[in-house]
Structure formats: structure tokens, C-alpha cells
Design a protein around this motif. Structure first.
Motif, mmCIF file in Angstrom:
data_model
loop_
_atom_site.group_PDB
_atom_site.id
_atom_site.type_symbol
_atom_site.label_atom_id
_atom_site.label_comp_id
_atom_site.label_asym_id
_atom_site.label_seq_id
_atom_site.Cartn_x
_atom_site.Cartn_y
_atom_site.Cartn_z
ATOM 1 N N PRO A 63 0.828 -1.205 0.000
ATOM 2 C CA PRO A 63 0.000 0.000 0.000
ATOM 3 C C PRO A 63 0.865 1.258 0.000
ATOM 4 O O PRO A 63 1.966 1.282 0.549
ATOM 5 C CB PRO A 63 -0.774 -0.096 1.319
ATOM 6 C CG PRO A 63 -0.612 -1.504 1.798
ATOM 7 C CD PRO A 63 0.711 -1.962 1.254
ATOM 8 N N GLY A 64 0.292 2.301 -0.613
ATOM 9 C CA GLY A 64 0.840 3.641 -0.438
ATOM 10 C C GLY A 64 0.204 4.219 0.813
ATOM 11 O O GLY A 64 0.100 3.540 1.834
ATOM 12 N N ASN A 65 -0.269 5.448 0.753
ATOM 13 C CA ASN A 65 -0.897 6.071 1.931
ATOM 14 C C ASN A 65 -2.399 5.806 1.917
ATOM 15 O O ASN A 65 -3.107 6.280 1.023
ATOM 16 C CB ASN A 65 -0.593 7.562 1.949
ATOM 17 C CG ASN A 65 0.810 7.809 2.461
ATOM 18 O OD1 ASN A 65 1.041 7.890 3.671
ATOM 19 N ND2 ASN A 65 1.780 7.861 1.547
ATOM 20 N N VAL A 66 -2.840 5.041 2.906
ATOM 21 C CA VAL A 66 -4.219 4.581 2.974
ATOM 22 C C VAL A 66 -4.856 5.140 4.240
ATOM 23 O O VAL A 66 -4.277 5.032 5.333
ATOM 24 C CB VAL A 66 -4.253 3.037 2.999
ATOM 25 C CG1 VAL A 66 -5.680 2.537 3.153
ATOM 26 C CG2 VAL A 66 -3.610 2.469 1.739
ATOM 27 N N MET A 67 -6.029 5.736 4.094
ATOM 28 C CA MET A 67 -6.688 6.382 5.240
ATOM 29 C C MET A 67 -7.144 5.341 6.257
ATOM 30 O O MET A 67 -8.091 4.597 6.027
ATOM 31 C CB MET A 67 -7.887 7.204 4.722
ATOM 32 C CG MET A 67 -8.358 8.249 5.688
ATOM 33 S SD MET A 67 -7.023 9.315 6.243
ATOM 34 C CE MET A 67 -7.364 9.400 7.973
ATOM 35 N N THR A 68 -6.436 5.268 7.368
ATOM 36 C CA THR A 68 -6.777 4.358 8.464
ATOM 37 C C THR A 68 -6.606 5.119 9.779
ATOM 38 O O THR A 68 -6.049 6.229 9.795
ATOM 39 C CB THR A 68 -5.821 3.139 8.502
ATOM 40 O OG1 THR A 68 -4.500 3.613 8.795
ATOM 41 C CG2 THR A 68 -5.818 2.364 7.201
ATOM 42 N N GLY B 191 -5.501 6.457 -0.370
ATOM 43 C CA GLY B 191 -6.159 5.185 -0.636
ATOM 44 C C GLY B 191 -7.224 4.889 0.413
ATOM 45 O O GLY B 191 -7.212 5.469 1.509
ATOM 46 N N THR B 192 -8.138 4.006 0.074
ATOM 47 C CA THR B 192 -9.124 3.526 1.043
ATOM 48 C C THR B 192 -8.768 2.088 1.395
ATOM 49 O O THR B 192 -8.046 1.417 0.643
ATOM 50 C CB THR B 192 -10.552 3.553 0.461
ATOM 51 O OG1 THR B 192 -10.624 2.576 -0.601
ATOM 52 C CG2 THR B 192 -10.898 4.925 -0.089
ATOM 53 N N VAL B 193 -9.300 1.635 2.501
ATOM 54 C CA VAL B 193 -9.015 0.234 2.880
ATOM 55 C C VAL B 193 -9.583 -0.721 1.840
ATOM 56 O O VAL B 193 -9.035 -1.801 1.607
ATOM 57 C CB VAL B 193 -9.524 -0.092 4.302
ATOM 58 C CG1 VAL B 193 -8.799 0.750 5.331
ATOM 59 C CG2 VAL B 193 -11.028 0.076 4.437
ATOM 60 N N ASP B 194 -10.651 -0.305 1.166
ATOM 61 C CA ASP B 194 -11.219 -1.156 0.105
ATOM 62 C C ASP B 194 -10.258 -1.283 -1.082
ATOM 63 O O ASP B 194 -10.208 -2.325 -1.731
ATOM 64 C CB ASP B 194 -12.565 -0.604 -0.374
ATOM 65 C CG ASP B 194 -13.650 -0.791 0.675
ATOM 66 O OD1 ASP B 194 -13.497 -1.668 1.542
ATOM 67 O OD2 ASP B 194 -14.644 -0.042 0.628
ATOM 68 N N VAL C 226 1.688 -3.234 -6.020
ATOM 69 C CA VAL C 226 1.689 -1.880 -5.459
ATOM 70 C C VAL C 226 0.298 -1.260 -5.630
ATOM 71 O O VAL C 226 -0.261 -1.286 -6.722
ATOM 72 C CB VAL C 226 2.739 -0.993 -6.179
ATOM 73 C CG1 VAL C 226 2.661 0.447 -5.690
ATOM 74 C CG2 VAL C 226 4.142 -1.561 -5.969
ATOM 75 N N VAL C 227 -0.250 -0.726 -4.538
ATOM 76 C CA VAL C 227 -1.580 -0.090 -4.581
ATOM 77 C C VAL C 227 -1.412 1.290 -3.935
ATOM 78 O O VAL C 227 -1.546 1.436 -2.715
ATOM 79 C CB VAL C 227 -2.626 -0.933 -3.816
ATOM 80 C CG1 VAL C 227 -4.022 -0.363 -4.009
ATOM 81 C CG2 VAL C 227 -2.590 -2.403 -4.235
ATOM 82 N N ASP C 228 -1.084 2.285 -4.753
ATOM 83 C CA ASP C 228 -0.651 3.566 -4.166
ATOM 84 C C ASP C 228 -1.106 4.806 -4.920
ATOM 85 O O ASP C 228 -0.605 5.905 -4.645
ATOM 86 C CB ASP C 228 0.882 3.585 -4.049
ATOM 87 C CG ASP C 228 1.554 3.732 -5.404
ATOM 88 O OD1 ASP C 228 0.894 3.461 -6.432
ATOM 89 O OD2 ASP C 228 2.724 4.134 -5.443
ATOM 90 N N GLY C 229 -2.026 4.651 -5.881
ATOM 91 C CA GLY C 229 -2.488 5.830 -6.633
ATOM 92 C C GLY C 229 -1.383 6.463 -7.461
ATOM 93 O O GLY C 229 -1.480 7.623 -7.847
#
Ligand code: NAP
Length: 256
Positions: free
Chosen positions: A187-192, A216-219, A242-245
Motif C-alpha cells: 500500500p501507499g498512503n491509505v486512510m486508516t 487510498g481507502t481500505v477497500d 503496489v496499490v498507491d495511486g
């Protein structure tokens, strides 16, 4: 359309909140039985109760990923409750920010043990059931920080996230004879909740540096995990997603 995960047993560490909760929810809403793992049983219970309220089969289990004995007991209890373990999401992690000058051996050990050594204990504990599963999967939550980028104050965190990937590649080879695939999402920066603790200045700075111009969202992470856990991903092992927008792409600020 991926083969449904209905009936599979999924163990998610760090599932009481944040990315782990998102992963747990994604599997639970698709008919999998989900073990919600965290140290705090209260927080885990709240998460599992929310999932059950939506009709899911979920239960909270307290365990500490830094302790082998705790993880062994956990795997026994989950397998006894749900009849096995098919998919393991080793997601629990911490990211305290400490400068190099201030960093102690204790800081280093806590982060490395929580984020990297935990992958060993989680996988080892679940292995007897994974070996018997029809389509066994292990998905680690690593990060862009360490494997691809660096960040001041996160030397120990970055080392732990890179260590996860070395572990993953060797584990993927060692477990291939059992058809167990081992992959990682980055993940990149994910709102948690954990990211929110870093403060609004950090969040604003990060959002601005992401080419898709949102956190990013947790989804977003859960979708990637669902794919790597699917029967259709059976020929993918030892790989990273990689999931990071697009955060790691720009060569400089003008390129973003
Ligand atoms: P978070 O909101 O702080 O949640 C962390 C979860 O891990 C909680 O459920 C926590 O529950 C659990 N946990 C922490 N230490 C544990 C331990 N020793 N044993 C068992 N459970 C433990 O974190 P997050 O932002 O969702 O991050 C989850 C993972 O994604 C981490 O591995 C993190 O490094 C990675 N990641 C996050 C981001 C991001 O932007 N958020 C980016 C890249 C990578 P208890 O405290 O009750 O145990």
C-alpha cells in the motif's frame, strides 16, 4: 468474475481496524468465514459484531503476532472454530516515527518483530491447515516504504517492510510444493486510524503527492488482496502488487 470465496476460512491479523478490517470485511461480505485477529479483544469483538450484523460469519480472536506461542494457539482455535484455514492475511503492523539519532535497539526490535518476524510466526502457525487446503493463499501487507521508497524517521519500519519481501520470496519457493502461494500487497498512503494518528499536515502533504490526488481507502487494498487470494491467482507467487495511486511514479514534483 472471480471464483467466489464462499465457505473459505480467512485469518486476518490486525483486523480490528484499518486495512485489516477492510480486508476482513471484503472477505466476510463475500461469504467467507473470517477470524478477526488483534491484541485487543474488545476492538476485535466490535469489528466481528459489525460483520455479523451484516450477516457474515466472523469471530474475534486475541493474539499477539510477535509471540510464536500466541500465534500457535490462535491457529488451533481458529481451525477448531471454522474447520480449517484456507487464506492467511498477515497484515498487523505498526509505524512509529523515530529519528535515527533517537532510535534505540528496543525501537528497532519492536518494529521488526511486529512487522517482519510476525510473518514467520503467522505462517508457521497456520501451515498445518494451509497444507491441507484446496487453494491455500498467504498475503502479506508490506508497504511502498522500504521496498521502493524511503522516509525520514521510518528507517526501522522501512527495513521491516523490505524484510517481509525477502521472507515472502523464500517462503513462496519453500511452500510451492504444497501449492501454497505467498504474495504481498504494497500500500501507499491509505486512510486508516493508524495513518490519521500521523496528523493532518502529513495527510495533506501525502494527498498532494499522489498522482490520483486522493489517499487510498481500505477497500482499495482489500480488492488487491481478494485477487491474490482468488483461485484465478493460483499461478502468481512470490510477487508484489503496489496499490498507491501512482505515488512512487514521479521522477520529481513537476512530474506528478
Ligand atoms: P492501524 O490502523 O494502526 O491498525 C493496526 C492493526 O494491527 C490493529 O488492528 C492492531 O490491533 C493490530 N496490531 C498491532 N500490533 C499487533 C500485534 N503485535 N499483534 C496483533 N495485532 C497487532 O494500521 P493500518 O494503517 O491499517 O496498517 C495495517 C498494515 O498496513 C500495517 O502492516 C502497515 O504497515 C501497512 N501499511 C499501512 C499503510 C497506510 O497508509 N495505512 C501504508 C502502507 C502499509 P491491536 O493494537 O489491538 O493489536
Amino acid at each position: 468474475m472471480l471464483t467466489p470465496v464462499e465457505g473459505k476460512v480467512v485469518l486476518v491479523t490486525g483486523a480490528s481496524r484499518g486495512i485489516g478490517k477492510g480486508i476482513a470485511r471484503a472477505f466476510a461480505h463475500r461469504g467467507a468465514a473470517v477470524a478477526v485477529v488483534s491484541r485487543s479483544i474488545e476492538a476485535g469483538d466490535t469489528c466481528a459484531a459489525e460483520l455479523r450484523a451484516d450477516g457474515a460469519n466472523a469471530e474475534a480472536f486475541a493474539a499477539d503476532v510477535t509471540e510464536a506461542a500466541s500465534m500457535n494457539q490462535l491457529a488451533e482455535r481458529v481451525a477448531a472454530r471454522f474447520g480449517g484455514i484456507d487464506i492467511v492475511c498477515a497484515n498487523a503492523g505498526i509505524f512509529p516515527n523515530v529519528s535515527l539519532e533517537a532510535m534505540t535497539g528496543e525501537d528497532w526490535d519492536l518494529v521488526l518483530n511486529t512487522n517482519a518476524r510476525s510473518a514467520l510466526f503467522t505462517l508457521q502457525a497456520c501451515l498445518p491447515w494451509l497444507k491441507r487446503a484446496m487453494a491455500p493463499r498467504v498475503i502479506l501487507t508490506s508497504s511502498i516504504t522500504g521496498p521502493i521508497t524511503g522516509y525520514a524517521g521510518w528507517a526501522h519500519y522501512a527495513a521491516s517492510k523490505a524484510a517481509q519481501l525477502g521472507f515472502m520470496r523464500s517462503a513462496a519457493l519453500e511452500l510451492a510444493p504444497y501449492r501454497i502461494t505467498v504474495n504481498a500487497v504494497l500500500p501507499g498512503n491509505v486512510m486508516t486510524e493508524g495513518l490519521a494518528d500521523l496528523g493532518s499536515e502529513y495527510l495533506t502533504k501525502m494527498e498532494a503527492s499522489i498522482p490520483l490526488k486522493r489517499l487510498g481507502t481500505v477497500d482499495d487494498i482489500a480488492w488487491a488482496v481478494l485477487f491474490l487470494a482468488s483461485e484465478e491467482a493460483s499461478f502468481i507467487t512470490g510477487q508484489t502488487l503496489v496499490v498507491d495511486g501512482g505515488q512512487v511514479l514521479p521522477e520529481n514534483q513537476d512530474a506528478a
